[in-house]
Enzyme design. Structure first.
Site, PDB file in Angstrom:
ATOM      1  N   LYS A 247      53.107  12.938 -32.698  1.00  0.00           N
ATOM      2  CA  LYS A 247      52.087  11.999 -32.217  1.00  0.00           C
ATOM      3  C   LYS A 247      50.877  12.826 -31.850  1.00  0.00           C
ATOM      4  O   LYS A 247      50.937  13.696 -30.980  1.00  0.00           O
ATOM      5  CB  LYS A 247      52.582  11.204 -30.994  1.00  0.00           C
TER       6      LYS A 247
ATOM      7  N   GLU B 206      57.160  15.280 -40.730  1.00  0.00           N
ATOM      8  CA  GLU B 206      57.894  14.882 -39.517  1.00  0.00           C
ATOM      9  C   GLU B 206      59.388  14.678 -39.762  1.00  0.00           C
ATOM     10  O   GLU B 206      59.778  13.902 -40.640  1.00  0.00           O
ATOM     11  CB  GLU B 206      57.304  13.584 -38.947  1.00  0.00           C
TER      12      GLU B 206
END
Length: 515
Positions: free
Chosen positions: A327, A310
């Site tokens: 997410k 990420e």
């Protein structure tokens, strides 16, 4: 605490210059004209090298003896990689006459060069603003797409939230730890070559000549992993039942209107009976779980071995911002049919898409505070990226920094990463302070670089092991894990997700999830 500046070798001819630079760090003196006698950014020497050795061999050869070293180890590991995102990997340490270390712990910054140690109290982000200043930096000629132009590399920890609207929580580990490098090796994975970056001058040229000689004798492929890792048995900060109770408490806060999404985390940890070399751990992790923002950050007693997928923020020298929050996670499966079903389930999950979109909205708001009006846009929404051990739901938000805004202010406004707090951010952090039983430390913070040309690239510290090796004490190994809790989260699924996120590191260690 009054400021303290200690000159380690007053007789050294460069001691007055280093002392003046240390004085310029003091908040009360930072604006005094002419006080800083070292240039903010010397000219940059960039040497292309038509070689592409094994990166592990290169890092070990060039930095194996360094106690403060960083490898930002990009890998185009996604099945459908984002073009250009992982083209460059960066290796550096704090060697050289202008190398420096900076550490921030509970409101005190310690800066250490070869000749001077300075200690002073003040906010970390104020210090960063003074040291990440592109106003006088020459514009170097760099390879296409490479923003890195030397500068500061390392990590910022989650507890810096105290400067970003969160509560003050003390951590036993530094809240931030960075090195300033005056030379670095950059791997270009697309062109399959290297670049040597060094501050211009005789010292930098000599370093380049030395590295060229050493690089040419390195192997092109990884070597065998002969050493073994010590046996590891983890304990859990929260039992399964305790974590389920905290999920219920998070959902109650959401039902009371205090949050929309709470990113609840916990840790598994162990105090090692047998010392572990973090380099051996990282070599195994990068082979078992390559990731676009993998990294080894070894700064004194603290090491982060990360396979993070990420990106938190990237900022180009020209002021373009990109955030890529994650997410939504599903495990991989050995059966292609079952694996496709897991990917489809993630892609179509209303709950996971809602989690992702809430963080996208949070990041849009964070970036808009310092962006040029009309430039904030979502260029990718709820896309699935597939890695060796997981499927991930990823979005991209982009913006342009307003001309009169500080780049440090952009980072601070978005800190800590919204994907690790929940939304709204401040109230969610307050809830987390009540629920979580220990400080997060480096986990949930960021790893990356801040270059004096104004560029930065920062990843979120997840899928990571933190090794703390204090003097005369047993090593502590910890792994942070967690997930986003919403009103319609299934508690058992959330608990299972924490196991999924720890899988890669546990597999490397040959360990099982505790409990």
């Amino acid at each position: 605490m009054p400021a303290e500046i200690t000159v380690l070798d007053p007789s050294h001819p460069e001691a007055p210059v280093h002392a003046a630079e240390a004085l310029a760090q003091l908040p009360a003196l930072a604006a005094v004209r002419g006080l800083r006698t070292l240039p903010a950014t010397p000219a940059l020497h960039c040497v292309p090298l038509a070689a592409y050795p094994d990166p592990e061999a290169a890092f070990h050869e060039l930095y194996g003896l360094s106690s403060h070293r960083v490898w930002l180890d990009s890998s185009n590991a996604a099945m459908d990689p984002v073009a250009g995102r992982n083209r460059y990997s960066i290796m550096a340490d704090d060697s050289g006459s202008r190398g420096m270390r900076a550490q921030h712990l509970n409101g005190v910054t310690i800066m250490e060069s070869k000749l001077v140690v300075a200690r002073f109290r003040g906010p970390f982000f104020s210090w960063l603003d003074r040291n990440w200043d592109s106003s006088q930096a020459p514009v170097p000629t760099l390879p296409t797409g490479l923003g890195f132009a030397l500068g500061w590399l390392g990590y910022l920890g989650y507890e810096l939230k105290r400067e970003c609207g969160g509560n003050a929580v003390e951590s036993p580990l530094p809240d931030a730890s960075l090195i300033r490098c005056s030379r670095a090796v950059v791997f270009d994975h697309e062109a399959r070559c290297l670049y040597l970056l060094a501050e211009a001058g005789a010292e930098g040229q000599q370093w380049c000549r030395n590295v060229v000689r050493r690089i040419r004798r390195l192997p092109p492929v990884p070597g065998r992993l002969n050493s073994r890792l010590p046996a590891v048995q983890f304990s859990a900060a929260d039992s399964g039942q305790s974590y389920l109770q905290k999920i219920a408490a998070s959902q109650n806060e959401i039902m009371q209107g205090n949050s929309y999404e709470v990113c609840l985390t916990t840790q598994i940890f162990t105090n090692l009976h047998e010392s572990m070399d973090p380099w051996d751990l990282y070599r195994r992790l990068r082979r078992a779980s390559p990731a676009p923002f993998a990294s080894l950050v070894q700064l004194g007693a603290v090491t982060i071995a990360s396979s993070s997928p990420e990106r938190f923020l990237s900022i180009t020298a020209g002021g373009h911002i990109r955030a890529e929050p994650i997410k939504g996670t599903r495990r991989r499966d050995a059966s292609p049919r079952a694996d496709r079903a897991l990917k489809h389930d993630l892609m179509t999950s209303a709950k996971d898409r809602a989690e992702n979109i809430m963080i996208v909205d949070l990041m849009r708001n964070d970036l808009s505070r310092h962006a040029e009006p009309g430039t904030v846009s979502v260029t990718r929404l709820c896309d699935v990226e597939t890695y060796m051990t997981v499927h991930q739901l990823v979005s991209t938000i982009e913006a342009t920094i307003a001309p009169d805004r500080s780049r440090t202010a952009v980072v601070a406004a978005a800190y800590p990463p919204g994907s690790m707090t929940g939304a709204p951010k401040i109230s969610s952090m307050d809830i987390l302070d009540e629920l979580e039983s220990q400080p997060r430390g480096p986990y949930s913070g960021v790893v990356g670089y801040f270059s004096p040309n104004g560029a930065a690239d920062l990843s979120v510290t997840i899928r990571s092991a933190v090794v703390h090796t204090p003097p005369a004490e047993r090593q502590r190994l910890s792994v942070g894990i967690g997930g986003a809790i919403t009103a319609d989260s299934d508690p058992d699924d959330e608990l299972a997700e924490t196991h999924t996120k720890a899988k890669a590191i546990l597999g490397v260690l040959g360990a099982s999830f505790p409990g």
